[in-house]
Scaffold this active site. Structure first.
Site, PDB file in Angstrom:
ATOM      1  N   CYS A 143       0.804  -1.224   0.000  1.00 25.58           N
ATOM      2  CA  CYS A 143       0.000   0.000   0.000  1.00 25.58           C
ATOM      3  C   CYS A 143       0.833   1.268   0.000  1.00 25.58           C
ATOM      4  CB  CYS A 143      -0.928   0.017   1.207  1.00 25.58           C
ATOM      5  SG  CYS A 143      -1.810  -1.520   1.442  1.00 25.58           S
ATOM      6  N   HIS A 159      -4.445   7.102   6.241  1.00 26.88           N
ATOM      7  CA  HIS A 159      -4.554   5.887   5.443  1.00 26.88           C
ATOM      8  C   HIS A 159      -5.854   5.181   5.792  1.00 26.88           C
ATOM      9  CE1 HIS A 159      -3.223   2.613   3.001  1.00 26.88           C
ATOM     10  NE2 HIS A 159      -3.306   1.770   3.997  1.00 26.88           N
ATOM     11  N   HIS A 188      -9.896   0.995  -0.833  1.00 30.32           N
ATOM     12  CA  HIS A 188      -8.434   0.892  -0.749  1.00 30.32           C
ATOM     13  C   HIS A 188      -7.868   0.530  -2.117  1.00 30.32           C
ATOM     14  CE1 HIS A 188      -4.477   0.297   0.490  1.00 30.32           C
ATOM     15  NE2 HIS A 188      -4.626  -0.530   1.512  1.00 30.32           N
TER      16      HIS A 188
END
Length: 552
Positions: free
Chosen positions: A282, A422, A458
């Site tokens: 990520c 995040h 995401h």
């Protein structure tokens, strides 16, 4: 996938506007300013206004922490001050005779000492995105301000037998005019998203065909990564192999690798500078952006396209994350499935897309008259070094990464008052990220936090770059988007100011209080941070600053 990366962006905004030199915010053309002004007054209940009258720093903090990744952290900073560079020397006491012998040259070589050079500054001059809620930075951010969700039922394949049947899927996507049909039929979607976002970033940066011919292409590079790569291309090759190797696509190997997107874009543009990709789950985008900026700082390039792209919403991708038990199963209400910091969150929602920034050396940008959106100040990398799938209980990797980034940039913690986190909507990840934020910024009463993932899910390796675009748009427009679906804040995060929509009204949460305000939120924004916690132990942190053109 064994990584949990934390990448954070500090976006500093020196936002004093010189009216006689520029119309609007930070170098936006008059037409763009009019566009931003036209939409601002009508949507105040769903977004926070960022007062940019005084010099300040904006911080965007994004951290993706799922059960799939070990915690790795990297940090980047955008600042105008010089950055000290330290060179590590190898001690002969530890290297022994072998090193001594190996270091003796076979013939004398005259080494010319490199003359001292002026510190090179890096700025952002272009942006491109492909997301579930828009393929243009302006459309994308306007939808964020409106609280539009891009989460819906998956339509690309039959997933009726999966416990999770929702995602941030891109429903409509056309490569017409951007990618030749022959390639668009062969490439994996992660490459298509990457190429289109990269070319849109160039277009947004004012790089016309005529200007492209004038560029020194030896000093232009591409560094765009992917966490998952060409999963569909590779999966199709495996299915073909079940019949015979002769049935396999000859492009299956190159088009499945993460670096081929950067390579294809560079070949299309004729750019001969640094070209590779980085894959750190990520935090992929932030690692790519930091390294791209370093190439410019070191004098190895004048322009770099950088960011990330992923397209893992396919049977094997969905099945893999389901097997990890990391995904939300709120199938009957997709738009409310991604709910960072909410006590009823049950996992993250997969998304797909790409984000690309055009980084440029400051003098190079000024010489061609580019619009400067933000300035890169610096960065830092750290590693959690704790567990393959769980974040460190005390968030030590994240804290170290943030503090190193702040120290390198010379930005004080008290100057950080907005964090785009995040925050993936996982039970453990959101809380650990909050605790790290509280440790670093808990003494700042002006702190505000939001998560772009509440609306787009995401995006894995593309998350950092797409959220960086959202952060830069907050600097440019002066508006911060809300968190949607934050209805019952987790008991452990109520002390942070969270921007949320409750019953279609914008609220600010502060110490157990929901305080509505009729005309929206006036928010003086000092610092904007983006932190990404990924599925490895990588953490990255970025700091951007934006000023009026007169200050450059």
């Amino acid at each position: 996938m064994a990584s949990s990366t934390v990448s954070s962006w500090l976006i500093g905004s020196c936002m004093s506007v010189v009216e006689h030199e520029i119309d609007g915010f930070f170098g936006i053309s008059k037409s763009k300013c009019k566009r931003a002004a036209a939409v601002a007054p009508t949507r105040r209940r769903r977004r926070v206004f960022l007062n940019t009258k005084s010099d300040n720093v904006l911080t965007h903090f994004s951290s993706s922490n799922s059960s799939l990744f070990v915690d790795n952290y990297s940090s980047f900073l955008f600042c105008g001050s010089e950055m000290s560079r330290r060179t590590k020397h190898i001690s002969s006491a530890h290297t022994g005779e072998v090193m001594a012998i190996a270091s003796q040259p076979a013939m004398e070589v005259s080494l010319k000492k490199k003359p001292p050079t002026k510190e090179r500054r890096v700025v952002v001059t272009g942006m491109g995105v492909a997301t579930p809620i828009g393929h243009d930075p302006h459309e994308f951010y306007e939808n964020l301000l409106q609280g539009v969700s891009g989460i819906s039922e998956i339509e690309a394949f039959d997933c009726s037998q999966y416990p999770t049947r929702i995602a941030g899927e891109i429903k409509s996507f056309s490569t017409d005019g951007w990618i030749v049909p022959k390639l668009s039929k062969r490439m994996d979607k992660f490459m298509l998203y990457m190429l289109m976002a990269g070319k849109k970033a160039l277009s947004d940066g004012g790089i016309t065909d005529d200007m492209m011919d004038e560029l020194d292409k030896r000093r232009c590079g591409v560094l765009i990564g992917s966490a998952m790569g060409g999963m569909k291309v590779f999966n199709d090759a495996i299915e073909a192999l079940r019949v015979s190797y002769r049935k396999m696509n000859p492009f299956c190997v190159p088009f499945a690798t993460t670096n081929m997107g950067s390579a294809m874009l560079a070949m299309d543009l004729g750019w001969m500078g640094p070209n590779y990709s980085i894959s750190t789950a990520c935090a992929t985008s932030n690692f790519c952006i930091l390294n791209a900026a370093n190439h410019i700082i070191r004098g190895e390039a004048d322009m770099m396209l950088c960011g990330g792209s992923d397209a893992a919403i396919i049977p094997i991708g969905l099945g893999g994350f389901v097997a990890c038990r990391a995904l939300s199963q709120r199938n009957t209400d997709p738009a409310r499935a991604s709910r960072p910091w909410d006590s009823n969150r049950d996992g993250f929602v997969m998304g797909e897309g790409a984000g690309v920034l055009l980084l440029e050396e400051l003098e190079h940008a000024k010489q061609r008259g580019a619009t400067i959106y933000a300035e890169f100040l610096g960065g830092s990398f750290t590693c959690d070094a704790y567990h393959m799938t769980e974040p460190h209980p005390k968030g030590t990797g994240v804290i170290l990464c943030v503090e190193k980034a702040l120290a390198q940039s010379g930005v004080s913690k008290k100057d950080v008052n907005y964090i785009n986190a995040h925050a993936t909507s996982t039970p453990a990840g959101d809380l650990k990220e909050y605790q790290a934020l509280l440790h670093c910024f808990g003494q700042n009463p002006e702190l505000r936090v939001n998560s772009t993932k509440s609306m787009i899910g995401h995006l894995l390796g593309a998350a950092g770059a797409v959220e960086a675009v959202a952060t830069i748009q907050a600097i440019r427009t002066g508006w911060a988007h809300p968190n949607i679906n934050l209805e019952t804040p987790d008991e452990g995060v109520v002390r942070i100011f969270l921007l949320c929509i409750v019953n279609n009204f914008l609220f600010m949460i502060r110490i157990y209080l929901l305080v509505p305000k009729r005309n929206g939120w006036m928010l003086r924004l000092h610092c904007l941070i983006h932190l990404d916690l990924v599925a490895t132990t990588h953490q990255s942190y970025l700091l951007l600053t934006s000023r009026s053109l007169g200050q450059y």
